[in-house]
Design a protein around this motif. Structure first.
Motif, PDB file in Angstrom:
ATOM      1  N   UNK A 257       0.738  -1.325   0.056  1.00 13.69           N
ATOM      2  CA  UNK A 257      -0.059   0.200  -0.130  1.00 13.69           C
ATOM      3  C   UNK A 257       0.756   1.388  -0.023  1.00 13.69           C
ATOM      4  N   UNK A 258       1.892   1.221   0.689  1.00 14.76           N
ATOM      5  CA  UNK A 258       2.978   2.362   0.813  1.00 14.76           C
ATOM      6  C   UNK A 258       3.406   2.616  -0.604  1.00 14.76           C
ATOM      7  N   UNK A 259       3.970   1.595  -1.269  1.00 10.93           N
ATOM      8  CA  UNK A 259       4.470   1.807  -2.814  1.00 10.93           C
ATOM      9  C   UNK A 259       3.292   2.516  -3.725  1.00 10.93           C
ATOM     10  N   UNK A 260       2.243   1.871  -3.528  1.00 12.11           N
ATOM     11  CA  UNK A 260       0.942   2.268  -4.362  1.00 12.11           C
ATOM     12  C   UNK A 260       0.656   3.835  -4.186  1.00 12.11           C
ATOM     13  N   UNK A 261       1.025   4.089  -2.872  1.00 14.44           N
ATOM     14  CA  UNK A 261       0.686   5.460  -2.535  1.00 14.44           C
ATOM     15  C   UNK A 261       1.725   6.504  -3.053  1.00 14.44           C
ATOM     16  N   UNK A 262       3.160   5.916  -2.841  1.00 14.04           N
ATOM     17  CA  UNK A 262       4.128   6.650  -3.286  1.00 14.04           C
ATOM     18  C   UNK A 262       4.001   6.878  -4.849  1.00 14.04           C
ATOM     19  N   UNK A 263       3.795   5.975  -5.623  1.00 10.94           N
ATOM     20  CA  UNK A 263       3.783   6.089  -7.075  1.00 10.94           C
ATOM     21  C   UNK A 263       2.453   6.802  -7.564  1.00 10.94           C
ATOM     22  N   UNK A 264       1.460   7.262  -6.930  1.00  9.91           N
ATOM     23  CA  UNK A 264       0.367   7.980  -7.335  1.00  9.91           C
ATOM     24  C   UNK A 264       0.927   9.101  -8.481  1.00  9.91           C
ATOM     25  N   UNK A 265       0.434   9.257  -9.308  1.00  8.59           N
ATOM     26  CA  UNK A 265       0.501  10.116 -10.532  1.00  8.59           C
ATOM     27  C   UNK A 265       1.537   9.608 -11.527  1.00  8.59           C
ATOM     28  N   UNK A 616      10.979  18.193   2.019  1.00  9.37           N
ATOM     29  CA  UNK A 616      10.186  17.584   0.629  1.00  9.37           C
ATOM     30  C   UNK A 616       9.694  16.248   0.771  1.00  9.37           C
ATOM     31  N   UNK A 617      10.313  15.440   1.565  1.00  9.93           N
ATOM     32  CA  UNK A 617      10.050  14.205   1.923  1.00  9.93           C
ATOM     33  C   UNK A 617       8.443  14.375   2.740  1.00  9.93           C
ATOM     34  N   UNK A 618       8.417  15.213   4.004  1.00 10.83           N
ATOM     35  CA  UNK A 618       7.306  15.250   4.639  1.00 10.83           C
ATOM     36  C   UNK A 618       6.036  15.558   3.726  1.00 10.83           C
ATOM     37  N   UNK A 619       6.264  16.700   2.971  1.00 10.35           N
ATOM     38  CA  UNK A 619       5.227  17.295   1.907  1.00 10.35           C
ATOM     39  C   UNK A 619       4.754  16.113   0.885  1.00 10.35           C
ATOM     40  N   UNK A 620       5.421  15.150   0.677  1.00 15.40           N
ATOM     41  CA  UNK A 620       5.264  14.052  -0.291  1.00 15.40           C
ATOM     42  C   UNK A 620       4.592  12.991   0.544  1.00 15.40           C
ATOM     43  N   UNK A 621       4.971  12.607   1.832  1.00 16.46           N
ATOM     44  CA  UNK A 621       4.424  12.004   2.563  1.00 16.46           C
ATOM     45  C   UNK A 621       2.787  12.269   3.166  1.00 16.46           C
ATOM     46  N   UNK A 622       2.740  13.492   3.352  1.00 19.28           N
ATOM     47  CA  UNK A 622       1.465  14.052   3.761  1.00 19.28           C
ATOM     48  C   UNK A 622       0.417  13.997   2.720  1.00 19.28           C
ATOM     49  N   UNK A 623       0.845  14.002   1.587  1.00 17.85           N
ATOM     50  CA  UNK A 623      -0.235  13.907   0.345  1.00 17.85           C
ATOM     51  C   UNK A 623      -0.639  12.477  -0.242  1.00 17.85           C
ATOM     52  N   UNK A 624       0.317  11.653   0.669  1.00 22.44           N
ATOM     53  CA  UNK A 624       0.038  10.322   0.185  1.00 22.44           C
ATOM     54  C   UNK A 624      -1.303   9.577   0.577  1.00 22.44           C
ATOM     55  N   UNK A 625      -2.105   8.773  -0.226  1.00 19.48           N
ATOM     56  CA  UNK A 625      -3.276   8.412   0.202  1.00 19.48           C
ATOM     57  C   UNK A 625      -3.059   6.904   0.700  1.00 19.48           C
ATOM     58  N   UNK A 626      -2.403   6.934   2.001  1.00 21.26           N
ATOM     59  CA  UNK A 626      -2.019   5.396   2.782  1.00 21.26           C
ATOM     60  C   UNK A 626      -3.426   4.959   3.338  1.00 21.26           C
ATOM     61  N   UNK A 627      -3.371   3.529   3.153  1.00 20.76           N
ATOM     62  CA  UNK A 627      -4.579   2.918   3.764  1.00 20.76           C
ATOM     63  C   UNK A 627      -4.263   2.802   5.392  1.00 20.76           C
ATOM     64  N   UNK A 628      -5.173   3.456   6.183  1.00 19.21           N
ATOM     65  CA  UNK A 628      -5.181   3.253   7.495  1.00 19.21           C
ATOM     66  C   UNK A 628      -5.293   2.099   8.177  1.00 19.21           C
ATOM     67  N   UNK A 629      -4.935   1.811   9.420  1.00 17.18           N
ATOM     68  CA  UNK A 629      -5.307   0.513  10.130  1.00 17.18           C
ATOM     69  C   UNK A 629      -6.880   0.076  10.001  1.00 17.18           C
ATOM     70  N   UNK A 630      -7.610   1.210   9.974  1.00 10.32           N
ATOM     71  CA  UNK A 630      -9.148   0.709   9.974  1.00 10.32           C
ATOM     72  C   UNK A 630      -9.604   0.454   8.698  1.00 10.32           C
TER      73      UNK A 630
END
Length: 639
Positions: A257-265, A616-630
């Protein structure tokens, strides 16, 4: 006038004979009839009983529950959910038009639904149940059940349908199921009777298709009693089928899920392997799609949106896509030349910015040249001329043999669709496929991963894992089948010089950790997270272009491969970003983030990254649509 006594006696004798003949015939007939009745009522009683039962008892197949699919931690990737549906048996239904008219008063059926069901009924045998509608609400099914006496041949049922709870994350890995088609049946010589059940679901692509025999299971049967009107009265007996096998994969849902979120766009792919076991920890292709759309038949609008997307979401770029590997191939050329003894690790070669071959110049990416470089400097600074020289010395066939040994040009046996073989070209290959002789210039192009060389992200990850360990480890996707652990696959040591492998690894370490390295900005600071990698850029066009000033589809592909931690390798990663421009700017930062996430086990703190990169990393990570534990998708929760 009285008859003479003699005539009277003669007449009496004749009547007696006739009576005897007639009586004997009647007795004989009665005997034959009695024998036949005994034969039918006693000797053949069981057969006629069964024939009579066939008029009131039907035997129907019970579809088995499809096997479940889990990730390595036990999180469901593919599961079965309840599906309320209405089925009809034509031979029991009587007037179909009247039956459908009554049904439409009870459940929401469109004209298209009715027409589709009628086509299916005409195609199937009269005794085969045909699904009229599925995915119904319980209230609709209850309405049909209450009105069953007026609906001959119609039965409400509760079945199972496939559901993919993680949606896009594993679409290219697991694939999806769909109703059996005529095309599916045409490929089978002796199809399973289950496949004749309308809307029975089978694997169409991906692991669902490749492991269909394991996942499907075997059918059960039930005997039901029907009345003269075709209404099901009761179930007489049931024999349950065998559930399909449950599969546990080697992939980790959180990392995927992290990789898919990181590759968005992006139009990209990434593969992560455990270098010790060959376990594929993540294998992603972006953009992805929701496989649930295909389970019950995708709409024209949704399918058109997927097929007309220039980033090709339906293509599995991680195993199906093949690309010129660019400079990530330089380790192959280096190992081939050093193993052949045509160069030593400390030997230097002068790079003036090009290599002259006849009347043609083969340029280095650095126009001014790198000066004198050895194996270490050539990999760290990605000098092209050094590898042109090695290729001229060692020849393409030895380079090809080394590429094959490292996993390029090999179709790796993963249960996924369209796993590509790639290409490690030889002189014989070009003669056989192009009807042309191999040229020295072809070898020079191949030495830096251009020309005819092609590799998939999976193959590049295998190559990196083998360099990191010196072992011919093979990738593994299925961890266990019904809890039975599957074997770890390896062909043993590569048989390469430990000294040469060590020199290559040290140079890869400098790529990411030396200020002169091409991926220095994509380093990790903790000692137990330091990575060793190699950047690559593969040309899309034959002429060198400025990637900033051309359309997206004309830009070069960006590549990066690495393993980590350097001192004790655990994982190998490959990243390909289509039309990303440069490996150091587009692919290396993605791979760095993947390594950090994989080694940390969750989103790592920002202090594992260089201070200048953290914002820059924080900005990217804050925009990533990660799947939460719920299970929901939302903004990331940074550590």
């Amino acid at each position: 006038m009285r008859r003479p006594p003699k005539d009277t006696e003669e007449s009496a004798r004749r009547i007696t004979r006739r009576g005897l003949v007639l009586g004997g015939s009647m007795l004989g007939f009665m005997g034959v009839l009695g024998t036949r009745m005994r034969y039918m009522q006693i000797d053949q009683a069981e057969q006629f009983r069964l024939l009579a039962e066939e008029n009131r008892i039907n035997i129907r197949l019970i579809p088995p529950a499809r096997g479940l699919i889990f990730d390595r931690t036990g999180v469901p990737i593919a599961e079965n959910t309840q599906n309320y549906r209405i089925v009809i048996v034509r031979e029991d239904a009587g007037d179909l038009d009247e039956t459908f008219a009554k049904l439409r008063e009870l459940v929401p059926l469109t004209d298209d639904d009715v027409e589709r069901a009628m086509r299916e009924i005409r195609r199937r045998s009269p005794f085969v149940p045909v699904t009229i509608a599925d995915q119904l609400a319980w209230e609709d099914v209850a309405e049909v059940a209450v009105n069953a006496p007026a609906l001959p041949g119609v039965t409400p049922e509760v079945g199972l349908t496939r559901h993919y709870p993680l949606e896009e994350d594993f679409a290219h890995v697991v694939g999806y199921v769909g109703p059996v088609s005529d095309y599916d049946l045409s490929k089978l010589e002796d199809p399973d009777p289950l496949l004749q059940i309308p809307k029975f679901q089978i694997g169409k692509v991906g692991l669902e298709a490749r492991q269909e025999d394991l996942l499907r299971g075997s059918a059960g049967t039930k005997r039901i009693e029907v009345n003269a009107g075709g209404r099901v009265m009761r179930e007489l007996s049931r024999q349950e089928g065998k559930k399909g096998a449950d599969l546990q994969l080697t992939v980790d849902h959180g990392l995927q899920n992290f990789i898919n979120a990181r590759l968005v766009g992006e139009s990209a792919a990434a593969v992560v392997m455990d270098v010790r076991s060959g376990d594929v920890l993540a294998i992603a292709s972006a953009p992805s799609f929701d496989p649930n759309l295909f389970v019950r038949g995708i709409s024209v609008k949704d399918y058109k949106a997927l097929t007309e997307n220039d980033h090709r979401p339906l293509a599995n770029k991680s195993v199906q896509g093949t690309y010129p590997p660019g400079s990530t191939f330089k380790m192959v050329t280096a190992l081939a030349a050093h193993e052949a003894g045509v160069v030593t690790a400390g030997e230097t070669i002068y790079c003036p910015g090009y290599k002259q071959l006849g009347t043609r110049r083969f340029h280095c990416w650095k126009r001014g040249g790198h000066g004198y470089v050895d194996l270490h400097d050539s990999l760290m600074r990605s000098c092209d001329v050094y590898y042109y020289e090695l290729a001229e010395r060692v020849g393409i066939d030895r380079i090809s043999e080394m590429a094959t040994r490292l996993g390029i040009g090999v179709r790796h046996d993963l249960p996924m669709s369209a796993v590509a073989e790639g290409l490690a070209p030889t002189k014989a290959w070009k003669q056989g496929n192009r009807q042309e002789s191999w040229m020295v210039g072809d070898s020079l192009n191949a030495s830096i991963g251009q020309g005819f060389v092609l590799a998939s992200p999976l193959q590049l990850c295998v190559m990196t894992a083998r360099i990191a360990t010196g072992e011919a480890i093979r990738p593994r996707l299925v961890k266990s089948i019904d809890t039975e652990e599957q074997p770890i696959l390896s062909d043993g040591p590569l048989g390469l010089s430990p000294t040469t492998l060590s020199q290559v690894r040290k140079a890869m370490f400098s790529v990411s950790n030396s200020r002169q390295g091409t991926a220095y900005r994509s380093r990790l600071l903790p000692e137990d997270m330091k990575l060793a990698g190699k950047t690559g850029t593969s040309q899309v066009r034959s002429v060198v272009v400025d990637n900033k000033n051309v359309p997206w589809e004309q830009r070069d592909h960006a590549l990066f491969v690495c393993f980590a931690p350097y001192d004790n390798p655990r994982i190998a990663v490959s990243v390909v970003v289509e039309h990303g421009g440069g490996g150091s700017t587009a692919a290396a930062p993605v791979a760095r983030d993947i390594v950090a996430r994989a080694l940390w086990g969750d989103l790592p703190p920002l202090d594992v990254f260089p201070s200048g990169e953290r914002d820059g990393i924080a900005e990217i990570w804050d925009s990533m649509p990660l799947r939460r534990k719920d299970g929901k998708t939302g903004r990331s929760d940074r550590a």
